[in-house]
Design an enzyme around this catalytic site. Structure first.
Site, short mmCIF file in Angstrom:
data_model
loop_
_atom_site.label_atom_id
_atom_site.label_comp_id
_atom_site.label_asym_id
_atom_site.label_seq_id
_atom_site.Cartn_x
_atom_site.Cartn_y
_atom_site.Cartn_z
CD GLN A 178 -2.88 -0.88 -0.16
OE1 GLN A 178 -3.37 0.16 -0.55
NE2 GLN A 178 -3.78 -2.04 -0.40
CB SER A 198 0.67 -5.88 -4.88
OG SER A 198 -0.45 -6.12 -5.85
N GLY A 199 1.56 -4.80 -8.28
CA GLY A 199 1.20 -4.11 -9.35
C GLY A 199 -0.30 -3.63 -9.55
CG HIS A 200 -3.99 -5.56 -8.11
ND1 HIS A 200 -5.14 -5.38 -7.50
CD2 HIS A 200 -3.03 -6.36 -7.17
CE1 HIS A 200 -5.04 -6.15 -6.16
NE2 HIS A 200 -3.82 -6.78 -6.15
CB THR A 236 7.53 -18.54 -18.74
OG1 THR A 236 8.17 -19.80 -18.96
CG2 THR A 236 7.79 -17.51 -19.82
CB CYS A 324 -21.85 -9.03 5.70
SG CYS A 324 -22.57 -9.44 7.37
N1 PLP Z 1 -0.49 -6.63 1.33
C1 PLP Z 1 -1.16 -5.77 1.49
C2 PLP Z 1 -0.91 -4.54 2.13
C3 PLP Z 1 -2.38 -5.47 0.57
O1 PLP Z 1 -3.19 -4.56 0.65
C4 PLP Z 1 -2.79 -6.63 -0.26
C5 PLP Z 1 -3.68 -6.61 -1.18
O2 PLP Z 1 -5.06 -6.08 -0.70
C6 PLP Z 1 -1.81 -7.46 -0.45
C7 PLP Z 1 -0.74 -7.60 0.38
C8 PLP Z 1 -1.86 -8.75 -1.36
O3 PLP Z 1 -1.63 -8.38 -2.62
P1 PLP Z 1 -2.06 -9.06 -3.93
O4 PLP Z 1 -3.42 -8.80 -4.10
O5 PLP Z 1 -1.09 -8.65 -5.10
O6 PLP Z 1 -1.86 -10.59 -3.89
#
Ligand code: PLP
Length: 399
Positions: A178, A198-200, A236, A324
């Site tokens: 984050q 993390s890319g997304h 790969t 929920c």
């Molecule tokens: N660590 C944190 C602090 C995250 O917020 C997230 C995803 O919400 C992850 C790890 C996991 O990343 P990924 O969705 O790329 O597996």
């Protein structure tokens, strides 16, 4: 329908420039980077460019970057990789507010015979440094503490943590999923040994991540296979996604100051107006030691799920720490660890912005969220009780 996307800690829009950078690696340059021919070789070169771009945003050396499939894989690889390399050390230190990628892995390791110490947090979501110094011991293989919390945005003093960890002779991993792209990070002068990306979460695609492994750290690969990534991660490479991650990091460097100023101002205005207009609202987490894009609010005596459904009807995307909506049976372990009362945990909403949010987006949320809370209060039995108490208090004050 108009969509106001305020759930950027869950995932982000892929930047158009990133999509453009990725496209040719599906259609034109589809060679295998490990192949001997020039067609594959040119793809390998592009991976090296991406490696440099990723290294640049965190002040690392490109040789210290290993591409993975996501943040979860990077977290698992970091912890497993260090445990396997130090088999005589069976102790792990982590916190109670980690993302499940670390939190659940540590729970699993505890069931598998490792000793795990989970550090608690105070009501602002901060760690106690003295407690950390007390628990790290000779057989502590790794300390895994996140850089910034995904639910509250709270930023931990990771360098201070690192100094304590180093003094005790252990290794520090930080989940910076984050933080990367939102706040400046410089690993050139740092006590961090391993760091997860993390890319997304930074406008690249899903399905790609990276792990920084500092030179000199002995690391056993988590995914064993071919010789890719200098024998540190078999498989790969996901070339288009890696190229996109590189581009996203380059863009994030450019937009970093905007994140610190314009996005932060939007978040602050949003938070301030909601607190003014919605009854019984509170902010969860430290007010200043926080990511510039995140606010976690609790509205006592209403259900987070109901808030999200009504926001959704207006086209507003947010998330909640209530059981929920979080897809688990337990409400947010982060808010519980902070001692947030159950009634407030259930009524919690996280709003997380990005550089694609506008002032109009914020106006729209300010227009719609407070009436939703008032409406839910009206039908909540607890809400009515609160109102009666408020009225009684007003009457007795007048008397
Ligand atoms: N660590 C944190 C602090 C995250 O917020 C997230 C995803 O919400 C992850 C790890 C996991 O990343 P990924 O969705 O790329 O597996």
């Amino acid at each position: 329908m108009k969509v106001v996307y305020a759930d950027n800690n869950a995932t982000t829009k892929v930047a158009p420039e990133v999509v453009d950078a990725m496209a040719p690696y599906f259609t034109e340059y589809y060679g295998n980077p490990s192949s001997m021919h020039t067609f594959g070789g040119q793809v390998a070169k592009k991976i090296d460019v991406a490696r440099q771009q990723v290294a640049d945003i965190i002040g690392a050396d490109p040789a210290e970057i290993v591409f993975t499939s996501c943040g979860t894989e990077s977290d698992n690889a970091a912890i497993w990789g260090i445990l396997k390399s130090n088999p005589h050390k069976r102790h792990i230190v982590t916190s109670r507010v980690e993302h499940p990628a670390v939190y659940n892995l540590c729970k699993y390791l505890a069931q598998s015979g490792y000793h795990v110490t989970e550090l608690g947090v105070d009501s602002k979501g901060m760690l106690n440094m003295n407690e950390l110094a007390d628990v790290v011991r000779e057989d502590t293989a790794i300390v895994s503490i996140m850089y910034a919390n995904n639910e509250t945005g709270v930023i931990f003093p990771i360098e201070e943590i690192g100094h304590i960890v180093k003094e005790k002779g252990s290794i520090l991993h930080t989940d910076a999923v984050q933080a990367v792209g939102k706040i400046p990070i410089n690993l050139a002068k740092s006590t961090i040994d391993l760091l997860t990306i993390s890319g997304h979460k930074l406008h690249a695609s899903k399905g790609v991540g990276a792990l920084f492994i500092r030179k000199g750290i002995t690391f056993t690969p988590f995914i064993v296979g071919g010789h890719q990534e200098k024998n540190r991660r078999g498989g790969t490479e996901n070339v288009p996604a890696i190229v996109g991650l590189g581009k996203a990091c380059e863009l994030a460097k450019t937009y970093m100051s905007e994140e610190q100023s314009r996005v932060k101002q939007l978040r602050d205005r949003l938070e301030c107006e909601i607190l003014k207009k919605a009854p019984d609202a509170r902010v969860n987490g430290h007010k200043t030691q926080r990511l510039p894009n995140t606010t976690n609010l609790s509205f006592e005596f209403v259900e987070g799920e109901a808030i999200l459904l009504l926001l959704n009807e207006k086209g507003i995307c947010a998330s909640s720490g209530s059981a929920c909506t979080s897809g688990s049976l337990e409400p947010s372990h982060v808010l519980r660890a902070m001692g947030v009362p159950f009634t407030a945990v259930h009524g919690s909403v996280r709003l997380s912005l990005s550089r694609y949010n506008t002032s109009e987006d914020v106006d729209f949320i300010i227009e719609h969220l407070p009436p939703i809370i008032r409406r839910l209060r009206e039908i909540s039995p607890y809400g009515r009780e609160t109102k009666v108490k408020e009225q009684t208090a007003k009457v007795s004050a007048k008397v």
